[in-house]
Design a protein around this motif. Sequence first.
Motif, PDB file in Angstrom:
ATOM      1  N   ALA A   1       0.829  -1.204   0.000  1.00  0.00           N
ATOM      2  CA  ALA A   1       0.000   0.000   0.000  1.00  0.00           C
ATOM      3  C   ALA A   1       0.863   1.253   0.000  1.00  0.00           C
ATOM      4  N   GLU A   2       1.946   1.218   0.751  1.00  0.00           N
ATOM      5  CA  GLU A   2       2.852   2.369   0.813  1.00  0.00           C
ATOM      6  C   GLU A   2       3.596   2.576  -0.505  1.00  0.00           C
ATOM      7  N   ALA A   3       3.908   1.479  -1.192  1.00  0.00           N
ATOM      8  CA  ALA A   3       4.763   1.551  -2.377  1.00  0.00           C
ATOM      9  C   ALA A   3       4.051   2.084  -3.606  1.00  0.00           C
ATOM     10  N   GLY A   4       2.746   1.882  -3.711  1.00  0.00           N
ATOM     11  CA  GLY A   4       2.052   2.174  -4.954  1.00  0.00           C
ATOM     12  C   GLY A   4       1.482   3.575  -5.047  1.00  0.00           C
ATOM     13  N   ASP A   5       1.606   4.178  -6.233  1.00  0.00           N
ATOM     14  CA  ASP A   5       0.791   5.354  -6.561  1.00  0.00           C
ATOM     15  C   ASP A   5      -0.634   4.893  -6.847  1.00  0.00           C
ATOM     16  N   VAL A   6      -0.714   3.740  -7.495  1.00  0.00           N
ATOM     17  CA  VAL A   6      -1.976   3.031  -7.706  1.00  0.00           C
ATOM     18  C   VAL A   6      -1.891   1.714  -6.956  1.00  0.00           C
TER      19      VAL A   6
ATOM     20  N   LEU B   1      -8.423  -8.807  -3.735  1.00  0.00           N
ATOM     21  CA  LEU B   1      -8.806  -9.491  -2.502  1.00  0.00           C
ATOM     22  C   LEU B   1     -10.223 -10.037  -2.639  1.00  0.00           C
ATOM     23  N   PRO B   2     -10.524 -11.143  -1.962  1.00  0.00           N
ATOM     24  CA  PRO B   2     -11.876 -11.684  -2.023  1.00  0.00           C
ATOM     25  C   PRO B   2     -12.875 -10.720  -1.407  1.00  0.00           C
ATOM     26  N   PHE B   3     -14.077 -10.688  -1.974  1.00  0.00           N
ATOM     27  CA  PHE B   3     -15.130  -9.886  -1.362  1.00  0.00           C
ATOM     28  C   PHE B   3     -15.381 -10.410   0.060  1.00  0.00           C
ATOM     29  N   GLY B   4     -15.513  -9.509   0.984  1.00  0.00           N
ATOM     30  CA  GLY B   4     -15.687  -9.894   2.381  1.00  0.00           C
ATOM     31  C   GLY B   4     -14.431  -9.656   3.187  1.00  0.00           C
ATOM     32  N   ALA B   5     -13.273  -9.768   2.514  1.00  0.00           N
ATOM     33  CA  ALA B   5     -11.996  -9.496   3.187  1.00  0.00           C
ATOM     34  C   ALA B   5     -11.467  -8.118   2.826  1.00  0.00           C
ATOM     35  N   GLY B   6     -11.831  -7.640   1.654  1.00  0.00           N
ATOM     36  CA  GLY B   6     -11.248  -6.411   1.145  1.00  0.00           C
ATOM     37  C   GLY B   6     -11.484  -5.197   2.017  1.00  0.00           C
ATOM     38  N   ALA B   7     -12.720  -5.007   2.476  1.00  0.00           N
ATOM     39  CA  ALA B   7     -13.039  -3.799   3.230  1.00  0.00           C
ATOM     40  C   ALA B   7     -12.234  -3.723   4.523  1.00  0.00           C
ATOM     41  N   GLN B   8     -12.076  -4.836   5.211  1.00  0.00           N
ATOM     42  CA  GLN B   8     -11.317  -4.807   6.466  1.00  0.00           C
ATOM     43  C   GLN B   8      -9.838  -4.544   6.215  1.00  0.00           C
ATOM     44  N   VAL B   9      -9.279  -5.171   5.187  1.00  0.00           N
ATOM     45  CA  VAL B   9      -7.873  -4.923   4.852  1.00  0.00           C
ATOM     46  C   VAL B   9      -7.670  -3.451   4.523  1.00  0.00           C
ATOM     47  N   VAL B  10      -8.543  -2.903   3.701  1.00  0.00           N
ATOM     48  CA  VAL B  10      -8.431  -1.497   3.293  1.00  0.00           C
ATOM     49  C   VAL B  10      -8.613  -0.573   4.495  1.00  0.00           C
TER      50      VAL B  10
ATOM     51  N   LEU C   1      -3.308   4.493   2.289  1.00  0.00           N
ATOM     52  CA  LEU C   1      -4.024   4.642   1.024  1.00  0.00           C
ATOM     53  C   LEU C   1      -4.539   6.054   0.786  1.00  0.00           C
ATOM     54  N   ALA C   2      -4.408   6.921   1.760  1.00  0.00           N
ATOM     55  CA  ALA C   2      -4.938   8.286   1.635  1.00  0.00           C
ATOM     56  C   ALA C   2      -4.340   8.988   0.415  1.00  0.00           C
ATOM     57  N   GLY C   3      -5.205   9.513  -0.438  1.00  0.00           N
ATOM     58  CA  GLY C   3      -4.778  10.233  -1.627  1.00  0.00           C
ATOM     59  C   GLY C   3      -4.398   9.357  -2.801  1.00  0.00           C
TER      60      GLY C   3
ATOM     61  N   ALA D   1     -11.933   3.394   3.207  1.00  0.00           N
ATOM     62  CA  ALA D   1     -10.775   4.282   3.043  1.00  0.00           C
ATOM     63  C   ALA D   1     -11.239   5.540   2.314  1.00  0.00           C
ATOM     64  N   PRO D   2     -11.952   6.430   3.004  1.00  0.00           N
ATOM     65  CA  PRO D   2     -12.583   7.569   2.331  1.00  0.00           C
ATOM     66  C   PRO D   2     -11.618   8.567   1.708  1.00  0.00           C
ATOM     67  N   GLU D   3     -10.348   8.536   2.114  1.00  0.00           N
ATOM     68  CA  GLU D   3      -9.377   9.453   1.512  1.00  0.00           C
ATOM     69  C   GLU D   3      -8.750   8.883   0.233  1.00  0.00           C
TER      70      GLU D   3
END
Length: 213
Positions: free
Chosen positions: A56-61, A66-75, A82-84, A116-118
């Motif tokens: 997450a830190e490394a990417g501009d994108v 991730l599987p649905f159900g796991a993604g929201a918690q990871v994010v 992930l902000a910005g 991750a609203p930002e």
Amino acid sequence: MRIGILGTGNMADALATQWARAGREVTVGGRDMLKAERLAERIGGGVLAGGLRAAAEAGDVVLAALPFGAGAQVVRDLRAELAGKVLVDCSNPVGPGFRLLTEGGPSAAQLLAAAAPEARVVKAFNLCHEDVWRLRPPVFEGRALAVPVCGDDEQALVAVRALVRDLGCAPVDGGGLGRAGLLEATAALFIGLWVGEGADAQAIAPPLAHAAG
């Protein structure tokens, strides 16, 4: 453009491989560091491995593969990292009987945006099996595969369209993030037709010249 990949499964493998071949700087990250290292080594091309936070830190994108159900918690756990950034959701909330699990509620992409609203969330790459993304390029009957892209931030959409073109595909404007649920519903329908019925889903749509009557 630097790309972080959250996940080490088949979609992560297929898309990371193509972007690395296109010359992008890619970091794959997972909960299991050994899996991430093995994936990076198999892809080659200077792909780096790390944990989810490192990717997450490394990417501009950042691609949430991730599987649905796991993604929201990871994010949610990676909200600060992930902000910005551009956060791409390729998940499909499809359950038993090819049922759309988000019916009547927010889409999987909107759930990531709430977690991750930002971040600047874009929905893309969810309509095809990972083996399609391994093709170099995905061209069928002389026509490049079209990839719908949904999002509200124009700069984020520009970045994701470039990643679509890296695959040899043609980006298509799918509208704002509020329409991401339509892509997910389309995936549920297509998967049910392809897998459940053995039907050719492409055959349900007439050529463009006849689409409007």
